[in-house]
Design a protein around this motif. Structure first.
Motif, PDB file in Angstrom:
ATOM      1  N   PHE A  79       0.853  -1.189   0.000  1.00  0.00           N
ATOM      2  CA  PHE A  79       0.000   0.000   0.000  1.00  0.00           C
ATOM      3  C   PHE A  79       0.881   1.228   0.000  1.00  0.00           C
ATOM      4  O   PHE A  79       1.674   1.434   0.919  1.00  0.00           O
ATOM      5  CB  PHE A  79      -0.951  -0.052   1.205  1.00  0.00           C
ATOM      6  N   LYS A  80       0.720   2.039  -1.047  1.00  0.00           N
ATOM      7  CA  LYS A  80       1.590   3.209  -1.214  1.00  0.00           C
ATOM      8  C   LYS A  80       0.957   4.409  -0.532  1.00  0.00           C
ATOM      9  O   LYS A  80      -0.263   4.604  -0.583  1.00  0.00           O
ATOM     10  CB  LYS A  80       1.742   3.482  -2.723  1.00  0.00           C
ATOM     11  N   THR A  81       1.813   5.212   0.084  1.00  0.00           N
ATOM     12  CA  THR A  81       1.328   6.456   0.684  1.00  0.00           C
ATOM     13  C   THR A  81       2.214   7.606   0.215  1.00  0.00           C
ATOM     14  O   THR A  81       3.391   7.418  -0.089  1.00  0.00           O
ATOM     15  CB  THR A  81       1.402   6.377   2.222  1.00  0.00           C
ATOM     16  N   PHE A  82       1.626   8.781   0.152  1.00  0.00           N
ATOM     17  CA  PHE A  82       2.364   9.991  -0.225  1.00  0.00           C
ATOM     18  C   PHE A  82       2.370  10.938   0.965  1.00  0.00           C
ATOM     19  O   PHE A  82       1.304  11.309   1.461  1.00  0.00           O
ATOM     20  CB  PHE A  82       1.684  10.693  -1.407  1.00  0.00           C
ATOM     21  N   MET A  83       3.568  11.322   1.396  1.00  0.00           N
ATOM     22  CA  MET A  83       3.673  12.355   2.435  1.00  0.00           C
ATOM     23  C   MET A  83       3.773  13.732   1.782  1.00  0.00           C
ATOM     24  O   MET A  83       3.938  14.736   2.470  1.00  0.00           O
ATOM     25  CB  MET A  83       4.882  12.064   3.341  1.00  0.00           C
ATOM     26  N   VAL A 121       6.227   4.207   0.875  1.00  0.00           N
ATOM     27  CA  VAL A 121       6.023   5.647   1.086  1.00  0.00           C
ATOM     28  C   VAL A 121       6.876   6.511   0.151  1.00  0.00           C
ATOM     29  O   VAL A 121       8.025   6.199  -0.121  1.00  0.00           O
ATOM     30  CB  VAL A 121       6.321   6.042   2.548  1.00  0.00           C
ATOM     31  N   HIS A 122       6.237   7.557  -0.349  1.00  0.00           N
ATOM     32  CA  HIS A 122       6.953   8.676  -0.966  1.00  0.00           C
ATOM     33  C   HIS A 122       7.205   9.628   0.192  1.00  0.00           C
ATOM     34  O   HIS A 122       6.304  10.322   0.650  1.00  0.00           O
ATOM     35  CB  HIS A 122       6.074   9.306  -2.050  1.00  0.00           C
ATOM     36  N   ALA A 123       8.449   9.602   0.702  1.00  0.00           N
ATOM     37  CA  ALA A 123       8.735  10.286   1.963  1.00  0.00           C
ATOM     38  C   ALA A 123       9.407  11.637   1.719  1.00  0.00           C
ATOM     39  O   ALA A 123      10.629  11.731   1.649  1.00  0.00           O
ATOM     40  CB  ALA A 123       9.619   9.394   2.845  1.00  0.00           C
ATOM     41  N   ILE A 150      10.618   2.524   1.827  1.00  0.00           N
ATOM     42  CA  ILE A 150      10.718   3.895   1.314  1.00  0.00           C
ATOM     43  C   ILE A 150      11.066   3.821  -0.169  1.00  0.00           C
ATOM     44  O   ILE A 150      12.093   3.259  -0.546  1.00  0.00           O
ATOM     45  CB  ILE A 150      11.785   4.696   2.084  1.00  0.00           C
ATOM     46  N   VAL A 151      10.183   4.364  -1.008  1.00  0.00           N
ATOM     47  CA  VAL A 151      10.461   4.348  -2.453  1.00  0.00           C
ATOM     48  C   VAL A 151      11.407   5.496  -2.797  1.00  0.00           C
ATOM     49  O   VAL A 151      11.553   6.457  -2.043  1.00  0.00           O
ATOM     50  CB  VAL A 151       9.159   4.451  -3.303  1.00  0.00           C
ATOM     51  N   HIS A 152      12.040   5.376  -3.912  1.00  0.00           N
ATOM     52  CA  HIS A 152      12.938   6.390  -4.509  1.00  0.00           C
ATOM     53  C   HIS A 152      13.675   7.275  -3.491  1.00  0.00           C
ATOM     54  O   HIS A 152      13.590   8.489  -3.524  1.00  0.00           O
ATOM     55  CB  HIS A 152      12.218   7.235  -5.558  1.00  0.00           C
ATOM     56  N   LEU A 153      14.408   6.633  -2.590  1.00  0.00           N
ATOM     57  CA  LEU A 153      15.233   7.403  -1.647  1.00  0.00           C
ATOM     58  C   LEU A 153      16.445   7.945  -2.412  1.00  0.00           C
ATOM     59  O   LEU A 153      17.081   7.232  -3.171  1.00  0.00           O
ATOM     60  CB  LEU A 153      15.647   6.513  -0.483  1.00  0.00           C
ATOM     61  N   MET A 202      11.463  15.501 -11.688  1.00  0.00           N
ATOM     62  CA  MET A 202      10.827  14.341 -11.046  1.00  0.00           C
ATOM     63  C   MET A 202      10.845  14.629  -9.554  1.00  0.00           C
ATOM     64  O   MET A 202      11.558  15.524  -9.103  1.00  0.00           O
ATOM     65  CB  MET A 202      11.633  13.076 -11.363  1.00  0.00           C
ATOM     66  N   SER A 203      10.081  13.860  -8.814  1.00  0.00           N
ATOM     67  CA  SER A 203      10.047  14.069  -7.360  1.00  0.00           C
ATOM     68  C   SER A 203      10.305  12.768  -6.636  1.00  0.00           C
ATOM     69  O   SER A 203       9.609  11.785  -6.923  1.00  0.00           O
ATOM     70  CB  SER A 203       8.688  14.629  -6.935  1.00  0.00           C
ATOM     71  N   PRO A 204      11.295  12.763  -5.715  1.00  0.00           N
ATOM     72  CA  PRO A 204      12.208  13.847  -5.408  1.00  0.00           C
ATOM     73  C   PRO A 204      13.106  14.166  -6.604  1.00  0.00           C
ATOM     74  O   PRO A 204      13.256  13.350  -7.508  1.00  0.00           O
ATOM     75  CB  PRO A 204      13.050  13.287  -4.255  1.00  0.00           C
ATOM     76  N   THR A 220      13.091   2.287 -10.932  1.00  0.00           N
ATOM     77  CA  THR A 220      13.193   3.432 -11.855  1.00  0.00           C
ATOM     78  C   THR A 220      12.267   4.605 -11.520  1.00  0.00           C
ATOM     79  O   THR A 220      12.571   5.724 -11.883  1.00  0.00           O
ATOM     80  CB  THR A 220      12.839   3.033 -13.312  1.00  0.00           C
ATOM     81  N   ASP A 221      11.087   4.341 -10.939  1.00  0.00           N
ATOM     82  CA  ASP A 221      10.027   5.362 -10.904  1.00  0.00           C
ATOM     83  C   ASP A 221       9.732   5.840 -12.325  1.00  0.00           C
ATOM     84  O   ASP A 221       9.470   7.026 -12.550  1.00  0.00           O
ATOM     85  CB  ASP A 221      10.418   6.551 -10.008  1.00  0.00           C
ATOM     86  N   HIS A 222       9.796   4.890 -13.264  1.00  0.00           N
ATOM     87  CA  HIS A 222       9.507   5.205 -14.670  1.00  0.00           C
ATOM     88  C   HIS A 222       8.153   5.911 -14.778  1.00  0.00           C
ATOM     89  O   HIS A 222       7.109   5.343 -14.430  1.00  0.00           O
ATOM     90  CB  HIS A 222       9.490   3.895 -15.454  1.00  0.00           C
TER      91      HIS A 222
HETATM   92 ZN    ZN Z   1       6.997   9.227  -5.498  1.00  0.00          ZN
END
Ligand code: ZN
Ligand code: DUC
Ligand code: ZN
Length: 460
Positions: A149-153, A182-184, A237-240, A286-288, A313-315
């Motif tokens: 389950f993905k969450t966005f902060m 999480v997108h932290a 944590i995604v895309h750290l 892109m974010s981050p 990748t966060d493609h």
């Molecule tokens: Zn993200």
């Protein structure tokens, strides 16, 4: 259909040996020296590396976002992934605030069903956690095989949830045997900085970068880590991207806590100087955002320290005409860049070939750990008897140049135009079928299957 792959150097997360692999139907049936088995096709892999199909657990295909859709469809995106040695992706469903998770799932199924070339799964992004949503979590885990389950902060006003919702969701997900991604980054700080820069007339892509300083990610990563510690919910944590955020995870190991960390290929090899190219910098909005050279060094070290378990990748590709939506305002540039096809080759070239990581580590972070963390191992993510025959045959010496002229992603530029790469994907098998051979894709859309995932194993 049976295939015999002869004399390849087989690499898994733990092994490195020369042998033959026999596949029958969708599965690996035998591995050994000089196998004497009749096969419909024999592939000579002498001098080549043979590793499991890559798994990219962070992609956005045909996703409604920032007033447009990411430009790769399920067909073009999963096909491009196969060309680059990635046989399975995990895409994100976005709940619409005020609507149930189920209706988002149905919408995503409509776009993806029978349209994928490669295998796929979904994470469910919970953007509005309430009493109704809470009741839907168990059904997704147990009946749909959606266990993350993905969450966005961040992305305040669109996707962001607050800490109250986060804690409630964590408690429920833990109970049901799932994991929180999480997108932290600190959405309030970023929101403030975006408004400040816009108010001062600072509107170029550089200000996208300056609106999301390292501290916004470090702070949110620490807060998320604390909340998973308190609730006991497995966290990822995604895309750290940066040193400050990784230090938050490193600090948590002192209390024997484990939070999974994913970085993405771009954060390992590109840096923020690209935002100084005026509007061309929009290609990397892109974010981050991209960070500094010192952060690249931290991330490579983090992989070797076992703190970073996954390279994704966060493609999230947007064509140039879509990026132009933000020509006069960085906050309107659709966030994301294309990389689904490039990840495996870039990570090999910049990582293994340049001596930063070992071959085993390469397979671990690009194939095996995504399968383990997201509940698909050992069906996916390794080469073993009984596993799906998802196999890449790779020439470690072939040099080539990345370009939008030759890539297969549905986007008219490359974030890596002109990059000289060592190592090339030659042949790819997906569930026992030859998917890529001689620079051609031999599978049709609809071959790609939705993979139901198991409950999450927090001890990889
Ligand atoms: Zn993200
Ligand atoms: N970041 C991006 O750059 N694109 C999609 C979503 C995200 O978090
Ligand atoms: Zn993303």
């Amino acid at each position: 259909m049976s295939i015999l792959i002869k004399n390849g150097r087989i690499i898994t997360a733990t092994d490195d040996y020369v042998a033959d692999i026999f596949t029958e139907g969708e599965t690996v049936r035998a591995i050994g020296k000089n196998l004497k088995l009749e096969a419909g096709r024999v592939i000579d892999a002498a001098g080549k590396l043979v590793f499991p199909g890559g798994i990219d657990p962070h992609v956005h295909l045909e996703m409604p976002f920032m007033g447009t859709y990411s430009s790769d469809s399920y067909e073009t995106g999963t096909r491009a992934a196969l060309f680059g040695g990635t046989t399975m992706v995990i895409d994100f469903i976005l709940q619409k605030q005020g609507s149930p998770l189920r209706s988002a799932l149905e919408e995503w199924k409509k776009r993806s069903n029978n349209n994928c070339v490669g295998d796929y799964s979904f994470h469910m992004a919970v953007t509005d956690f309430n009493d109704i949503t809470k009741k839907e979590i168990r059904d997704l885990v147990e009946n749909e095989g959606i266990t993350s389950f993905k969450t966005f902060m961040a992305y305040k006003g669109a996707l962001m949830i607050d800490d109250r919702q986060m804690i409630g969701l964590m408690e429920e997900v833990k109970k049901c045997g799932g994991l929180i991604n999480v997108h932290a980054t600190n959405g309030d700080m970023i929101d403030y900085l975006i408004a400040k820069h816009r108010g001062e007339g600072k509107l170029s892509p550089l200000y996208h970068y300056l609106s999301q300083p390292e501290i916004t990610e470090a702070e949110a990563s620490e807060r998320f880590t604390d909340m998973t510690f308190y609730t006991g919910c497995p966290g990822y944590i995604v895309h750290l991207t940066c040193e400050g955020a990784l230090n938050a995870v490193r600090n948590a190991t002192r209390r024997n806590q484990k939070v999974f960390v994913e970085t993405c290929i771009q954060y390992l090899i590109l840096d923020a100087s690209l935002y100084e190219k005026d509007f061309e910098g929009a290609k990397w909005v892109m974010s981050p955002p991209l960070r500094e050279k010192k952060d690249q060094a931290t991330l490579w070290a983090g992989i070797n320290q076992g703190l970073v378990q996954v390279v994704a990748t966060d493609h999230c590709p947007f064509k140039w005409e879509q990026k132009l939506l933000g020509k006069n305002d960085f906050a309107k540039i659709p966030n994301g860049h294309p990389a689904i096809e490039n990840r495996m080759e870039l990570l090999y070239s910049e990582g293994v070939s340049k001596g930063r990581i070992t071959l085993n580590k390469y397979v671990e972070v690009a194939c095996t750990n995504p399968a383990k963390i997201f509940g698909m191992f050992p069906r996916k993510g390794t080469i073993a008897v009984g596993s799906d025959a998802d196999i890449v045959i790779f020439d470690p010496d072939e040099q080539h140049t990345l370009s939008a002229k030759t890539h297969h992603m549905n986007v008219d530029y490359s974030g890596y135009e002109g990059w000289e790469v060592t190592g090339k994907v030659k042949t790819v098998l997906l569930r026992g079928q030859v998917a890529i051979d001689d620079n051609k894709c031999l599978l049709k859309k609809g071959y790609g299957q939705f993979i139901k995932r198991n409950k999450v194993d927090n001890k990889i």
